[in-house]
Design a protein around this motif. Structure first.
Motif, short mmCIF file in Angstrom:
data_model
loop_
_atom_site.label_atom_id
_atom_site.label_comp_id
_atom_site.label_asym_id
_atom_site.label_seq_id
_atom_site.Cartn_x
_atom_site.Cartn_y
_atom_site.Cartn_z
N ASN A 11 -0.23 10.90 11.53
CA ASN A 11 -0.28 11.90 12.56
C ASN A 11 -1.45 12.82 12.12
N ARG A 12 -1.89 12.82 10.73
CA ARG A 12 -2.94 13.42 10.30
C ARG A 12 -3.33 12.94 8.91
N GLY A 13 -4.14 13.91 8.36
CA GLY A 13 -4.54 13.66 7.06
C GLY A 13 -4.78 12.41 6.34
N LEU A 14 -4.55 11.98 5.33
CA LEU A 14 -4.95 10.80 4.68
C LEU A 14 -4.42 9.63 5.40
N GLY A 15 -3.10 9.60 6.05
CA GLY A 15 -2.61 8.56 6.95
C GLY A 15 -3.41 8.21 7.94
N LEU A 16 -3.93 9.37 8.77
CA LEU A 16 -4.81 9.10 9.83
C LEU A 16 -5.99 8.61 9.52
N PHE A 18 -6.61 6.64 6.74
CA PHE A 18 -6.28 5.37 6.54
C PHE A 18 -6.12 4.38 7.70
N ALA A 19 -5.53 4.72 8.79
CA ALA A 19 -5.47 3.92 10.06
C ALA A 19 -6.67 3.79 10.49
N TYR A 20 -7.83 4.78 10.70
CA TYR A 20 -8.87 4.54 10.97
C TYR A 20 -9.83 3.75 10.27
N GLN A 21 -10.00 3.93 8.75
CA GLN A 21 -10.65 3.06 8.18
C GLN A 21 -10.36 1.46 8.32
N TYR A 22 -9.12 1.31 8.26
CA TYR A 22 -8.54 -0.06 8.31
C TYR A 22 -8.87 -0.77 9.64
N ALA A 23 -8.64 -0.09 10.50
CA ALA A 23 -8.96 -0.37 11.94
C ALA A 23 -10.42 -0.78 12.20
N GLY A 26 -11.36 -3.97 11.13
CA GLY A 26 -11.13 -5.32 11.44
C GLY A 26 -9.34 -5.53 11.32
N TRP A 27 -8.55 -4.65 10.56
CA TRP A 27 -7.56 -5.19 10.26
C TRP A 27 -6.36 -4.74 11.32
N HIS A 28 -5.21 -5.24 11.48
CA HIS A 28 -4.14 -5.08 12.14
C HIS A 28 -3.31 -3.78 11.85
N VAL A 29 -3.34 -2.84 12.31
CA VAL A 29 -2.64 -1.41 11.90
C VAL A 29 -1.61 -1.06 12.65
N HIS A 30 -0.37 -0.99 11.84
CA HIS A 30 0.84 -0.42 12.46
C HIS A 30 0.70 0.98 11.99
N ALA A 31 0.51 1.82 13.01
CA ALA A 31 0.60 3.48 12.22
C ALA A 31 1.77 4.22 12.74
N CYS A 32 2.49 4.56 11.94
CA CYS A 32 3.58 5.34 12.37
C CYS A 32 3.62 6.84 12.09
N ILE A 76 6.12 -10.43 12.50
CA ILE A 76 4.92 -9.90 11.86
C ILE A 76 5.13 -9.85 10.18
N SER A 77 4.28 -10.42 9.68
CA SER A 77 4.34 -10.11 8.23
C SER A 77 3.25 -8.93 7.85
N ILE A 78 3.63 -8.32 6.65
CA ILE A 78 2.86 -7.12 6.49
C ILE A 78 2.32 -7.23 5.11
N ASP A 79 0.81 -7.48 4.79
CA ASP A 79 0.02 -7.58 3.79
C ASP A 79 0.05 -6.39 2.79
N LEU A 80 -0.05 -5.22 3.67
CA LEU A 80 -0.06 -3.91 2.74
C LEU A 80 0.79 -3.02 3.39
N LEU A 81 1.69 -2.34 2.58
CA LEU A 81 2.52 -1.30 3.16
C LEU A 81 2.04 -0.06 2.54
N ILE A 82 1.62 1.01 3.25
CA ILE A 82 1.35 2.20 2.70
C ILE A 82 2.47 3.28 3.05
N ASN A 83 3.00 3.64 1.96
CA ASN A 83 4.23 4.70 1.91
C ASN A 83 3.53 6.37 1.76
#
Length: 232
Positions: A11-16, A18-23, A26-32, A76-83
């Protein structure tokens, strides 16, 4: 074939970021995020990259929501999980004023929940190409680096998280899964504050470069955003 990343706390900060840069790349991004209704910046990002980003409601502390997310992901398989989701807890808490329940809340979010999410999504990670799990830790979790004291709730939660990472790196090595604890630097987020030394863009750019070159030999390490190994 595009790779897939799942990120918590978007929703904000580093997570947001990360979602922006990967999207963007060209990555498929599952943003939680725990509350998508009020995550305006994340919603705007999805509108900007509708083909790349899927949004999911996820409170990492609720097992029912973790199970629901796993069901929604289908095959769906997940190449990278970012906790990434984390909670500092109340600031300025000193010895003599500690409260059990507040400490429990920080440990729940920062240590127990990322491990439980990883456990639930592990088959998807093991079936992927990159097989990488990143845990956003913090330098303040380093026992060696602690020369200032205090920070009982947050420090201890990140120290425990680092131990989780180390054990996972051993337990999952046979499947070729890489597991790493990352210090993102002192970044200008709500948690880091406006006086922090680097921007979220600088932090995430560096972390992504690190993850892109991560080797099996580095699995289980505690790594600074600049690539240096941190003491436990």
């Amino acid at each position: 074939m595009a790779r897939t990343v799942l990120i918590t706390g978007c929703n904000r900060g580093l997570g947001l970021e990360f979602a922006y840069q990967y999207a963007r790349d060209g990555w498929h991004v599952h943003a939680c995020a725990r509350d998508l209704v009020h995550a305006e910046a994340l919603q705007a990002l999805e509108a900007r990259f509708p083909e790349q980003i899927n949004l999911h409601t996820l409170d990492v502390n609720k097992d029912g929501q973790i199970k629901a997310l796993d069901r929604v992901l289908d095959n769906i398989s997940i190449d990278l999980l970012i906790n990434n989701a984390g909670y500092y807890g109340p600031k300025g808490v000193a010895f003599g004023t500690l409260e059990r329940e507040l400490w429990r809340q920080v440990l729940e979010t920062n240590t127990l929940s990322p491990l439980m999410l990883t456990q639930a999504l592990y088959p998807r990670i093991a079936a992927s190409e990159l097989k990488t799990i990143a845990f956003l830790s913090s330098k303040v979790g380093s026992i060696t680096d602690n020369t200032a004291g205090g920070g009982y709730y947050y420090r201890s939660s990140k120290t425990a998280l680092n131990q989780v990472v180390r054990s996972l790196s051993i337990d999952l090595s046979g499947a070729g899964v890489k597991v790493v604890a990352l210090h993102p630097g002192w970044a200008q987020t709500d948690m880091g504050g406006s006086n922090a030394l680097i921007t979220p863009e600088e932090s995430v750019t560096a972390l992504r470069s690190l993850l892109n070159g991560l080797t099996q030999e580095q699995s289980g390490d505690f790594i600074n955003y600049d690539g240096s190994t941190l003491p436990w």
